[in-house]
Design a protein around this motif. Structure first.
Motif, PDB file in Angstrom:
ATOM      1  N   VAL A  58      65.147  25.295 110.659  1.00 29.86           N
ATOM      2  CA  VAL A  58      63.946  25.009 111.443  1.00 29.86           C
ATOM      3  C   VAL A  58      64.174  24.313 112.781  1.00 29.86           C
ATOM      4  CG1 VAL A  58      62.608  24.822 109.306  1.00 29.86           C
ATOM      5  CG2 VAL A  58      63.490  22.738 110.388  1.00 29.86           C
ATOM      6  N   ALA A  59      65.302  23.624 112.954  1.00 31.33           N
ATOM      7  CA  ALA A  59      65.458  22.799 114.161  1.00 31.33           C
ATOM      8  C   ALA A  59      65.295  23.585 115.455  1.00 31.33           C
ATOM      9  CB  ALA A  59      66.797  22.061 114.133  1.00 31.33           C
ATOM     10  N   PRO A  60      65.919  24.775 115.601  1.00 29.26           N
ATOM     11  CA  PRO A  60      65.697  25.524 116.849  1.00 29.26           C
ATOM     12  C   PRO A  60      64.231  25.924 117.042  1.00 29.26           C
ATOM     13  CG  PRO A  60      67.599  26.378 115.646  1.00 29.26           C
ATOM     14  CD  PRO A  60      66.873  25.454 114.712  1.00 29.26           C
ATOM     15  N   LEU A  61      63.534  26.180 115.922  1.00 33.31           N
ATOM     16  CA  LEU A  61      62.121  26.556 116.013  1.00 33.31           C
ATOM     17  C   LEU A  61      61.259  25.345 116.365  1.00 33.31           C
ATOM     18  CD1 LEU A  61      61.959  28.850 112.843  1.00 33.31           C
ATOM     19  CD2 LEU A  61      62.495  29.481 115.200  1.00 33.31           C
ATOM     20  N   TYR A  62      61.590  24.183 115.781  1.00 33.80           N
ATOM     21  CA  TYR A  62      60.883  22.947 116.130  1.00 33.80           C
ATOM     22  C   TYR A  62      60.971  22.692 117.630  1.00 33.80           C
ATOM     23  CZ  TYR A  62      60.282  20.945 111.390  1.00 33.80           C
ATOM     24  OH  TYR A  62      59.894  20.678 110.119  1.00 33.80           O
ATOM     25  N   GLU A  63      62.195  22.744 118.144  1.00 32.07           N
ATOM     26  CA  GLU A  63      62.383  22.410 119.557  1.00 32.07           C
ATOM     27  C   GLU A  63      61.641  23.395 120.452  1.00 32.07           C
ATOM     28  OE1 GLU A  63      65.831  21.527 122.896  1.00 32.07           O
ATOM     29  OE2 GLU A  63      66.427  22.141 120.874  1.00 32.07           O
ATOM     30  N   ARG A  64      61.699  24.659 120.088  1.00 32.33           N
ATOM     31  CA  ARG A  64      61.032  25.673 120.905  1.00 32.33           C
ATOM     32  C   ARG A  64      59.515  25.514 120.847  1.00 32.33           C
ATOM     33  NH1 ARG A  64      63.063  31.751 121.490  1.00 32.33           N
ATOM     34  NH2 ARG A  64      64.651  30.479 122.477  1.00 32.33           N
ATOM     35  N   GLY A  65      58.987  25.168 119.662  1.00 27.87           N
ATOM     36  CA  GLY A  65      57.538  25.103 119.508  1.00 27.87           C
ATOM     37  C   GLY A  65      56.911  23.777 119.899  1.00 27.87           C
ATOM     38  N   TRP A  66      57.597  22.646 119.595  1.00 26.21           N
ATOM     39  CA  TRP A  66      56.960  21.346 119.767  1.00 26.21           C
ATOM     40  C   TRP A  66      57.771  20.351 120.575  1.00 26.21           C
ATOM     41  CZ3 TRP A  66      51.996  20.231 118.599  1.00 26.21           C
ATOM     42  CH2 TRP A  66      51.304  21.159 117.807  1.00 26.21           C
ATOM     43  N   GLY A  67      58.996  20.699 120.950  1.00 25.57           N
ATOM     44  CA  GLY A  67      59.772  19.787 121.781  1.00 25.57           C
ATOM     45  C   GLY A  67      60.867  19.077 121.010  1.00 25.57           C
ATOM     46  N   GLN A  68      61.374  17.988 121.565  1.00 26.33           N
ATOM     47  CA  GLN A  68      62.559  17.318 121.042  1.00 26.33           C
ATOM     48  C   GLN A  68      62.244  16.116 120.166  1.00 26.33           C
ATOM     49  OE1 GLN A  68      64.631  16.516 124.710  1.00 26.33           O
ATOM     50  NE2 GLN A  68      64.625  18.687 125.246  1.00 26.33           N
ATOM     51  N   ARG A  69      60.961  15.926 119.837  1.00 26.85           N
ATOM     52  CA  ARG A  69      60.571  14.849 118.923  1.00 26.85           C
ATOM     53  C   ARG A  69      60.233  15.482 117.576  1.00 26.85           C
ATOM     54  NH1 ARG A  69      57.712  13.008 123.730  1.00 26.85           N
ATOM     55  NH2 ARG A  69      58.764  11.141 124.472  1.00 26.85           N
ATOM     56  N   PHE A  70      61.099  15.310 116.590  1.00 21.50           N
ATOM     57  CA  PHE A  70      60.872  15.914 115.277  1.00 21.50           C
ATOM     58  C   PHE A  70      60.154  14.912 114.372  1.00 21.50           C
ATOM     59  CE2 PHE A  70      64.887  18.818 115.667  1.00 21.50           C
ATOM     60  CZ  PHE A  70      64.315  19.426 116.773  1.00 21.50           C
ATOM     61  N   HIS A  71      59.028  14.401 114.837  1.00 22.05           N
ATOM     62  CA  HIS A  71      58.257  13.464 114.018  1.00 22.05           C
ATOM     63  C   HIS A  71      56.791  13.564 114.418  1.00 22.05           C
ATOM     64  CE1 HIS A  71      57.505  10.351 117.144  1.00 22.05           C
ATOM     65  NE2 HIS A  71      58.682  10.698 117.619  1.00 22.05           N
ATOM     66  N   TYR A  72      55.929  12.950 113.606  1.00 21.43           N
ATOM     67  CA  TYR A  72      54.504  12.898 113.917  1.00 21.43           C
ATOM     68  C   TYR A  72      54.186  11.572 114.605  1.00 21.43           C
ATOM     69  CZ  TYR A  72      53.831  17.066 111.087  1.00 21.43           C
ATOM     70  OH  TYR A  72      53.888  18.353 110.612  1.00 21.43           O
ATOM     71  N   THR A  73      53.033  11.543 115.257  1.00 25.88           N
ATOM     72  CA  THR A  73      52.652  10.353 115.995  1.00 25.88           C
ATOM     73  C   THR A  73      51.151  10.127 115.902  1.00 25.88           C
ATOM     74  OG1 THR A  73      52.841   9.249 118.158  1.00 25.88           O
ATOM     75  CG2 THR A  73      52.226  11.567 118.188  1.00 25.88           C
ATOM     76  N   PRO A  74      50.701   8.872 115.916  1.00 17.89           N
ATOM     77  CA  PRO A  74      49.263   8.648 116.054  1.00 17.89           C
ATOM     78  C   PRO A  74      48.826   9.033 117.461  1.00 17.89           C
ATOM     79  CG  PRO A  74      50.449   6.563 116.100  1.00 17.89           C
ATOM     80  CD  PRO A  74      51.459   7.622 115.781  1.00 17.89           C
ATOM     81  N   GLN A  75      47.682   9.690 117.563  1.00 18.34           N
ATOM     82  CA  GLN A  75      47.165  10.073 118.869  1.00 18.34           C
ATOM     83  C   GLN A  75      46.620   8.841 119.582  1.00 18.34           C
ATOM     84  OE1 GLN A  75      47.458  13.297 119.871  1.00 18.34           O
ATOM     85  NE2 GLN A  75      46.787  12.699 121.926  1.00 18.34           N
ATOM     86  N   THR A  76      46.976   8.666 120.838  1.00 17.53           N
ATOM     87  CA  THR A  76      46.491   7.540 121.632  1.00 17.53           C
ATOM     88  C   THR A  76      45.307   7.997 122.474  1.00 17.53           C
ATOM     89  OG1 THR A  76      48.690   6.549 121.738  1.00 17.53           O
ATOM     90  CG2 THR A  76      47.087   5.830 123.382  1.00 17.53           C
ATOM     91  N   PRO A  77      44.180   7.297 122.431  1.00 19.17           N
ATOM     92  CA  PRO A  77      43.000   7.705 123.214  1.00 19.17           C
ATOM     93  C   PRO A  77      43.333   7.883 124.692  1.00 19.17           C
ATOM     94  CG  PRO A  77      42.404   5.964 121.685  1.00 19.17           C
ATOM     95  CD  PRO A  77      43.897   6.088 121.619  1.00 19.17           C
ATOM     96  N   GLY A  78      42.900   9.014 125.254  1.00 18.45           N
ATOM     97  CA  GLY A  78      43.093   9.277 126.675  1.00 18.45           C
ATOM     98  C   GLY A  78      44.423   9.895 127.041  1.00 18.45           C
ATOM     99  N   SER A 264      43.588   8.087 117.193  1.00 20.84           N
ATOM    100  CA  SER A 264      42.215   8.179 117.688  1.00 20.84           C
ATOM    101  C   SER A 264      42.240   8.916 119.030  1.00 20.84           C
ATOM    102  CB  SER A 264      41.645   6.769 117.869  1.00 20.84           C
ATOM    103  OG  SER A 264      40.344   6.802 118.374  1.00 20.84           O
ATOM    104  N   PRO A 265      41.252   9.723 119.326  1.00 22.15           N
ATOM    105  CA  PRO A 265      39.996   9.983 118.605  1.00 22.15           C
ATOM    106  C   PRO A 265      40.108  11.111 117.581  1.00 22.15           C
ATOM    107  CG  PRO A 265      39.954  11.109 120.701  1.00 22.15           C
ATOM    108  CD  PRO A 265      41.275  10.385 120.636  1.00 22.15           C
ATOM    109  N   VAL A 266      41.322  11.620 117.366  1.00 21.73           N
ATOM    110  CA  VAL A 266      41.525  12.710 116.416  1.00 21.73           C
ATOM    111  C   VAL A 266      42.574  12.280 115.401  1.00 21.73           C
ATOM    112  CG1 VAL A 266      40.884  14.526 118.044  1.00 21.73           C
ATOM    113  CG2 VAL A 266      43.270  13.778 117.918  1.00 21.73           C
ATOM    114  N   PRO A 267      42.558  12.866 114.188  1.00 20.59           N
ATOM    115  CA  PRO A 267      43.586  12.524 113.200  1.00 20.59           C
ATOM    116  C   PRO A 267      44.950  13.040 113.623  1.00 20.59           C
ATOM    117  CG  PRO A 267      42.250  14.356 112.415  1.00 20.59           C
ATOM    118  CD  PRO A 267      41.588  13.854 113.664  1.00 20.59           C
ATOM    119  N   TRP A 268      45.995  12.415 113.121  1.00 17.08           N
ATOM    120  CA  TRP A 268      47.356  12.781 113.504  1.00 17.08           C
ATOM    121  C   TRP A 268      47.688  14.234 113.184  1.00 17.08           C
ATOM    122  CZ3 TRP A 268      50.388  14.693 109.636  1.00 17.08           C
ATOM    123  CH2 TRP A 268      50.027  14.386 108.320  1.00 17.08           C
ATOM    124  N   TYR A 269      47.005  14.819 112.196  1.00 14.70           N
ATOM    125  CA  TYR A 269      47.350  16.166 111.734  1.00 14.70           C
ATOM    126  C   TYR A 269      46.537  17.265 112.420  1.00 14.70           C
ATOM    127  CZ  TYR A 269      43.392  14.833 108.733  1.00 14.70           C
ATOM    128  OH  TYR A 269      42.177  14.378 108.265  1.00 14.70           O
TER     129      TYR A 269
END
Length: 358
Positions: A58-78, A264-269
């Motif tokens: 999956v790593a080459p697909l992760y990088e191509r699809g979502w970038g070089q951060r292979f983790h989730y993050t809380p959304q920051t408003p704005g 916030s204002p959306v869930p991490w997923y």
């Protein structure tokens, strides 16, 4: 798909998940979803090689699809999704008490995306470890490209057998990685060993929350099994198992928090869920385009195009299986998040007690 992508990666991975007698060209959906405890325990014996095969896949697909951060993050408003990643990694660096001049261990470094942000934010020197050769090679290339190869070094190593002397590091951290070790205490004992007395350790990790009902809820077990399958985990820990592993490993817990509740204002997923309605609340056309590509209408159209291309021999048949696999990778964590039984960002802030010499 990357030009050098090897379809054998998929079959190699599926042999640890499909039940005996099923084809390795397709996913054994029932076997994966209804995996028995005996099947899960057998996989745990091979947790390291399963993780290696998973990231080869999956790593080459992760990088191509979502970038070089292979983790989730809380959304920051704005902020856009990309900027939220950066903001969170900067925040995490300070939660982890990292400073200039520190020699820091990154356990499960991936291709070094978070390490580069943390290094730029704090000026610390980082040694990152992972058990996957491709991740080390790609991450080293990216470190050099960003002019950080003198500050960040990546190498192949295992959590449970770190190739460093006792009392070696000023600090350590891990981002969505230690969950791959079935024996939590074993991993934390090694972290304890290589840290200097009083040194901080901070873990941002995947786990099943206290709402997860192992015994009484079949749907909870099914979602947990699918998260494990879609993300290369042989045994997803519960938050209580991580807590116990840290303590049994000798580390002191200073604080803990599920960072998912900061989103916030959306869930991490919302991203892996293809939630285009929530995507309107997040600035940035690039974010909306990526989320739309994860939506069911878009994926429905892609599947039709794939079937036609496979029929005419323009794509290999395993592409359809790979797409099904990546669908589980993303959707399973969404189901866990919606049920409140899973979080990919539970953070423990710890330290090695003062006076500990081993």
């Amino acid at each position: 798909m990357p030009h050098d992508y090897n379809p054998e990666y998929l079959r190699r991975y599926l042999k640890y998940w499909n039940r005996a007698g099923t084809s390795l060209d397709v996913i054994d959906h029932e076997g994966v979803a209804r995996a028995t405890e005996a099947e899960r325990k057998e996989r745990q014996k091979h947790f390291s090689i399963i993780a290696i095969y998973y990231y080869d896949l999956v790593a080459p697909l992760y990088e191509r699809g979502w970038g070089q951060r292979f983790h989730y993050t809380p959304q920051t408003p704005g902020l856009s999704l990309y900027d939220s990643f950066t903001k969170y990694e900067q925040t995490f660096a300070h939660i982890a008490r990292l400073k200039e001049g520190m020699k820091v261990l990154d356990l499960g470094c991936g291709v070094g995306g978070p390490a580069r942000t943390i290094c730029q934010e704090t000026g610390c020197d980082i040694i990152g470890i992972t058990n996957n050769d491709w991740l080390v090679a790609r991450g080293t290339e990216l470190n050099k490209k960003h002019g950080l190869d003198h500050k960040i070094k990546l190498q192949v190593a295992e959590f449970t057998s770190l190739p460093f002397p006792d009392n070696h590091f000023d600090a350590a951290y891990s981002i969505e990685a230690l969950c791959y070790a079935p024996d939590q205490a074993e991993a934390y004992r090694e972290i304890f060993r290589v840290l200097k007395p009083g040194a901080p350790f901070t873990n941002h990790d995947w786990c099943m929350t206290d709402r997860f009902d192992e015994e009484g809820n079949r749907e909870h077990r099914r979602v947990r099994n699918l998260i494990e399958f879609g993300n290369g985990l042989s045994k997803m820990p519960t938050v209580s198992e991580i807590r116990k592993g840290i303590k049994d490993g000798g580390l002191e817990i200073l604080s803990e928090e599920d960072m998912a509740f900061r989103s916030s204002p959306v869930p991490w997923y919302y991203g892996p869920g293809g939630d285009v309605l929530s995507a309107w609340k997040v600035p940035g056309w690039a974010d909306f385009a990526k989320v739309f590509q994860m939506s069911e209408p878009f994926l429905f159209c892609v599947r039709i195009v794939q079937r036609v291309m496979i029929f005419w021999g323009l794509l290999p048949p395993e592409v359809a299986t790979l797409m099904d696999f990546m669908w589980y990778c993303c959707r399973s964590v969404v189901w866990g998040g919606q049920l409140g039984i899973f979080t990919p960002m539970y953070v423990f802030s710890c330290r090695k007690p003062f006076g500990s010499n081993q």
